[in-house]
Design a protein around this motif. Structure first.
Motif: not given
Length: 250
Positions: A136-161
């Motif tokens: 969704y963010f990509s399709q709208n060509h945003v300047d900034v993405e802020i991604l709040e982690a779910g559980v931890g950080a090492k293996l969280d989905a938000t740190t995959a990118v």
């Protein structure tokens, strides 16, 4: 598993993933997220990297810090995307651009593309939501993405990118079943939010947390509490606002 028919609403789509319930829904690892993104790219969907991507991890204050930061960057003329969890009333609250949640029609269109692949790959509720937000963010060509982690950080989905900036809010005991029984173990996991980021910033932390962070290779900056009055109640919000302000300045 393949979905042959298109559900009539968002909740029907989500029900196919099972109901999210904190640790039960958590699937550690990045590969499923990367596989889902790759599958979507194969179908012609493009994931544009924004000018700036910011990760937010920690235990307390992730949501408030993320909202403070989004509001501040938006006030400075940037097009800001915000991904948070959990939602309060509607799933749409998890992905917003410039303070406006994704519309039901747009979310349904994205789900029609993402969900059949997500069910085949076996991504969790949170992993699927993360990819939906990124698309969704990509399709709208945003300047900034802020991604709040779910559980931890090492293996969280938000740190995959990959990301450019990482913020660490105050750490306490949480999700021990996955992150470890001690503050030290939890800190080691959450410190991975800094991986690959040029600007690593932490809120004030307890001595136990600081002792672990000192062993990190990242040259971590530490934010000071915000000194001016806020309209949000709670002394802890001064800490959250200070972390957001430090990120804006950096």
């Amino acid at each position: 598993m393949k979905v042959q028919t298109k559900p009539s609403d968002v909740e029907q789509w989500l029900a196919a993933l099972g109901l999210p319930q904190a640790d039960r829904d958590y699937k550690p690892g990045h590969q499923r997220v990367l596989d889902l993104i790759a599958a979507l790219e194969t179908q012609g969907h493009i994931f544009h990297r924004p000018r700036l991507r910011i990760r937010v991890a920690g235990t307390n204050g992730k949501g408030s810090t993320s909202h403070f930061l989004a509001a501040g960057l938006q006030a400075n003329g940037l097009k800001v995307a915000l991904y948070t969890s959990p939602h309060i009333l509607h799933f749409h609250e998890r992905m917003c651009i410039d303070g406006r949640c994704i519309s039901n029609q747009t979310l349904m269109e994205l789900m029609a593309a993402v969900m059949p692949l997500a069910l085949e790959i076996g991504t969790s509720y949170f992993e699927t939501a993360t990819v939906l937000a990124l698309l969704y963010f990509s399709q709208n060509h945003v300047d900034v993405e802020i991604l709040e982690a779910g559980v931890g950080a090492k293996l969280d989905a938000t740190t995959a990118v990959v990301a450019d900036v990482a913020l660490l809010t105050p750490i306490a005991l949480d999700h021990q079943a996955w992150l470890g029984e001690t503050i030290e173990a939890i800190t080691r996991d959450k410190a991975h939010v800094f991986d690959g980021c040029v600007i690593p910033i932490s809120a004030a932390q307890t001595k136990d947390v600081l002792d672990v962070l000192k062993t990190s290779t990242a040259d971590i900056q530490y934010a000071e509490a915000f000194q001016a009055p806020l309209q949000m109640y709670g002394e802890h919000q001064q800490c959250n606002a200070g972390l957001a302000l430090a990120a804006m300045r950096a």
